[in-house]
Design a protein around this motif. Structure first.
Motif, mmCIF file in Angstrom:
data_model
loop_
_atom_site.group_PDB
_atom_site.id
_atom_site.type_symbol
_atom_site.label_atom_id
_atom_site.label_comp_id
_atom_site.label_asym_id
_atom_site.label_seq_id
_atom_site.Cartn_x
_atom_site.Cartn_y
_atom_site.Cartn_z
ATOM 1 N N LEU A 354 41.046 -23.816 -55.101
ATOM 2 C CA LEU A 354 39.774 -23.308 -54.582
ATOM 3 C C LEU A 354 38.966 -22.694 -55.716
ATOM 4 C CD1 LEU A 354 37.928 -22.628 -52.164
ATOM 5 C CD2 LEU A 354 39.133 -20.436 -52.014
ATOM 6 N N GLY A 355 37.774 -23.218 -55.932
ATOM 7 C CA GLY A 355 36.867 -22.651 -56.918
ATOM 8 C C GLY A 355 35.807 -21.797 -56.246
ATOM 9 N N VAL A 356 35.526 -20.622 -56.822
ATOM 10 C CA VAL A 356 34.562 -19.680 -56.261
ATOM 11 C C VAL A 356 33.364 -19.569 -57.197
ATOM 12 C CG1 VAL A 356 34.180 -17.304 -55.495
ATOM 13 C CG2 VAL A 356 36.413 -18.391 -55.126
ATOM 14 N N GLU A 357 32.171 -19.816 -56.664
ATOM 15 C CA GLU A 357 30.927 -19.658 -57.429
ATOM 16 C C GLU A 357 30.006 -18.699 -56.673
ATOM 17 O OE1 GLU A 357 29.699 -23.686 -59.415
ATOM 18 O OE2 GLU A 357 30.490 -24.104 -57.403
ATOM 19 N N LEU A 358 29.201 -17.938 -57.422
ATOM 20 C CA LEU A 358 28.324 -16.945 -56.814
ATOM 21 C C LEU A 358 26.954 -16.977 -57.483
ATOM 22 C CD1 LEU A 358 28.219 -14.577 -54.728
ATOM 23 C CD2 LEU A 358 28.795 -13.059 -56.639
ATOM 24 N N THR A 359 25.903 -17.011 -56.684
ATOM 25 C CA THR A 359 24.543 -16.895 -57.204
ATOM 26 C C THR A 359 23.875 -15.692 -56.553
ATOM 27 O OG1 THR A 359 23.595 -18.334 -55.502
ATOM 28 C CG2 THR A 359 24.362 -19.385 -57.524
ATOM 29 N N ALA A 360 22.900 -15.132 -57.265
ATOM 30 C CA ALA A 360 22.137 -13.993 -56.741
ATOM 31 C C ALA A 360 20.653 -14.280 -56.907
ATOM 32 C CB ALA A 360 22.518 -12.710 -57.475
ATOM 33 N N THR A 361 19.915 -14.176 -55.821
ATOM 34 C CA THR A 361 18.479 -14.458 -55.841
ATOM 35 C C THR A 361 17.706 -13.220 -55.392
ATOM 36 O OG1 THR A 361 18.898 -16.772 -55.300
ATOM 37 C CG2 THR A 361 16.657 -15.955 -54.967
ATOM 38 N N PRO A 362 16.840 -12.640 -56.245
ATOM 39 C CA PRO A 362 16.071 -11.453 -55.839
ATOM 40 C C PRO A 362 14.961 -11.832 -54.856
ATOM 41 C CG PRO A 362 15.453 -12.136 -58.056
ATOM 42 C CD PRO A 362 16.589 -13.011 -57.645
ATOM 43 N N ASN A 460 39.556 -19.752 -61.733
ATOM 44 C CA ASN A 460 38.274 -19.948 -61.052
ATOM 45 C C ASN A 460 38.241 -19.305 -59.669
ATOM 46 O OD1 ASN A 460 39.954 -21.631 -59.637
ATOM 47 N ND2 ASN A 460 38.756 -23.496 -59.934
ATOM 48 N N ASP A 461 39.061 -18.261 -59.495
ATOM 49 C CA ASP A 461 39.190 -17.627 -58.186
ATOM 50 C C ASP A 461 38.179 -16.514 -57.933
ATOM 51 O OD1 ASP A 461 41.238 -19.306 -57.627
ATOM 52 O OD2 ASP A 461 42.823 -17.794 -57.625
ATOM 53 N N SER A 462 37.351 -16.166 -58.917
ATOM 54 C CA SER A 462 36.384 -15.091 -58.704
ATOM 55 C C SER A 462 35.128 -15.330 -59.524
ATOM 56 C CB SER A 462 36.990 -13.724 -59.050
ATOM 57 O OG SER A 462 37.282 -13.651 -60.435
ATOM 58 N N ALA A 463 34.057 -14.708 -59.092
ATOM 59 C CA ALA A 463 32.776 -14.808 -59.803
ATOM 60 C C ALA A 463 31.963 -13.541 -59.525
ATOM 61 C CB ALA A 463 31.997 -16.043 -59.363
ATOM 62 N N SER A 464 31.141 -13.111 -60.487
ATOM 63 C CA SER A 464 30.351 -11.888 -60.343
ATOM 64 C C SER A 464 28.897 -12.140 -60.722
ATOM 65 C CB SER A 464 30.911 -10.763 -61.222
ATOM 66 O OG SER A 464 32.184 -10.370 -60.810
#
Length: 478
Positions: A354-362, A460-464
């Protein structure tokens, strides 16, 4: 491998089965009592295998004929970690190449149990007719080949549909089957016919019958496909077949009823269980000579080698144990399993990365400034992700919203189920931004907290993602 139909007649009596082994293998009748699975214990041999450091060590699957079960051994710890039920009188066992499924031939039930190795649940039962014994899976995992000793045939199962697609007539009292590494040929030992049938897997036709003599029992093909090793308990020898010419090219004398055979991953050695001698013989395949004899349990039958070649496992039919042999030190340890263990297969542990990806949009706003986080969960395989949970630590104790994740104080939990290899799912969490943030930092970390089957890649288990808000109207994310 499986019990030879011509020389072994199992039956039930007073709630337990006895195993009668007649003259062709020269073994005595034994009364067997079930032994509960437990941690391994050392034998008189000086030493035990060193546990593998990785948590991804392969698993060994052992058919317990009298218990109608399969024992699962973690090869890292040499301990039984699970026992699950299959059909009546399980004999042969084989795993799919990805380790996700187990195929068990049920000698008493005339069927094959298809089992999910993650859950230990039988997902399909395939009727194949009387006397199923040896079983093998093609290298690409698309077919399972089952020997029907009583019907003198080989049954072909389509693993995608779990349906029988062909039956192939072979010799009298067939016992075992092995598939060449390229998947183009199957080799079946015919006990009474004293021959080996060679089958073209593309046409399901017998293309050659090789006279090997001596009541052949088991067969294994070298990794390069050039030779097949065939045990002959009655003549106390192992025949070597040149697969290019379909002729016996060598004979290896071997006392004490050579029964099953497995070839090391590098092709340098063949390991043969000796049913009458409670030992395993090592054959140097370059010279076809016996170079070592190592202690095993009582009546060793099925034999298998770990993928790294470091250990050999044998199912000891009359001692309710599995022997684990360190191939370098030639020492043995013992693992108690169920009653009358017959066959053994070693397969890599089923995994889903399992791969974890994270995006942040203001999303600036005078009164409703916010940050929208999108966490994407991708299954990199090799098998279907049954379930997973990813937790996001939230910078605001309250006020977060999400259409599809569970929210508690300071945390969001997002899940995925039934995710096929290559598939992905995206969840969204929105965090409010204070109107007067004055440089407040908003950092969110998404971390995998649970998944099944095993995840082999923690990298690839976490993203910040971190965002900084001066006010609700000025938000920058990196």
């Amino acid at each position: 491998m499986s019990l030879p139909s011509t020389s072994v007649r199992p039956w039930k009596q007073r709630g337990r089965r006895l195993l009668a082994i007649a003259g062709s293998c020269g073994l005595a009748v034994a009364s067997l009592t079930a032994v509960a699975p437990a941690a391994h214990s050392a034998t008189a041999a000086p030493g035990a295998p060193v546990a593998r450091a990785t948590a991804e060590a392969p698993l060994a699957y052992v058919t317990n004929y009298s218990d109608d079960t399969v024992s699962v051994i973690d090869t890292a710890t040499t301990a039984v970690t699970a026992t699950f039920a299959v059909g009546g009188g399980p004999k042969g066992v084989a795993a799919s190449p990805d380790g996700a499924r187990l195929y068990v031939s049920n000698g008493d039930a005339g069927s094959v149990s298809v089992t999910d190795t993650t859950t230990g649940m039988v997902t399909a039962t395939v009727p194949v007719g009387n006397g199923p014994s040896g079983i093998a899976v093609s290298p690409d995992g698309t077919r399972a080949y089952v020997v029907n000793s009583a019907l003198q045939r080989l049954t072909v199962i389509d693993t995608a549909t779990n349906a029988v697609t062909a039956t192939i007539a072979v010799g009298s009292a067939p016992q075992e089957v092995a598939v060449s590494p390229d998947g183009n040929r199957a080799y079946v030992t015919n006990y009474n016919a004293r021959s080996v049938s060679v089958i073209d897997t593309a046409t399901n036709a017998v293309t050659a019958t090789i006279n090997v003599g001596g009541f052949p029992q088991s067969v294994a093909v070298t990794p390069d496909g050039s030779r097949a090793y065939v045990t002959r308990p009655y003549s106390n020898s192992v025949a070597v077949i040149n697969t290019a010419t379909n002729a016996v090219s060598a004979n290896v004398p071997l006392t004490d009823g050579p029964y099953d055979v497995a070839v090391s991953p590098d092709g340098a050695r063949a390991y043969v269980s000796r049913g009458q001698g409670a030992t395993v013989a090592t054959i140097d395949t370059a010279t076809n000579t016996v170079t070592a004899t190592t202690a095993a349990g009582n009546t060793p039958r099925g034999v298998a080698v770990t993928p790294d070649g470091g250990h050999v496992y044998t199912a000891n039919g009359n001692s309710a144990t599995v022997s684990v042999i360190d191939t370098a030190a030639q020492t043995t340890s013992t693992v108690p399993v169920g009653t009358t263990p017959v066959d053994i297969a070693i397969a890599e542990r089923p995994t889903a990365d399992l791969g974890v990806e994270l995006t942040a949009t203001p999303r600036p706003g005078l009164l409703n400034g916010r940050i929208e986080y999108a966490v994407t969960l991708t299954n990199h395989g090799p098998r279907t992700l049954a379930s997973a949970a990813v937790t996001l630590g939230l910078p605001s104790a309250t006020g977060a919203t999400s259409p599809d994740c569970a929210l508690t104080t300071g945390k969001a939990t997002c899940t995925a189920t039934g995710l096929a290899p290559g598939a992905k799912v995206t969840h969204r969490v929105t965090v409010p931004v204070s109107a007067l943030s004055l440089g407040t930092s908003y950092t969110v970390t998404a971390t995998r907290t649970a998944s099944a089957p095993t995840d082999p890649n923690p990298a690839n288990d976490s993203a910040s993602r971190t965002c900084t808000a001066t006010t609700a109207l000025i938000i920058n994310c990196t």
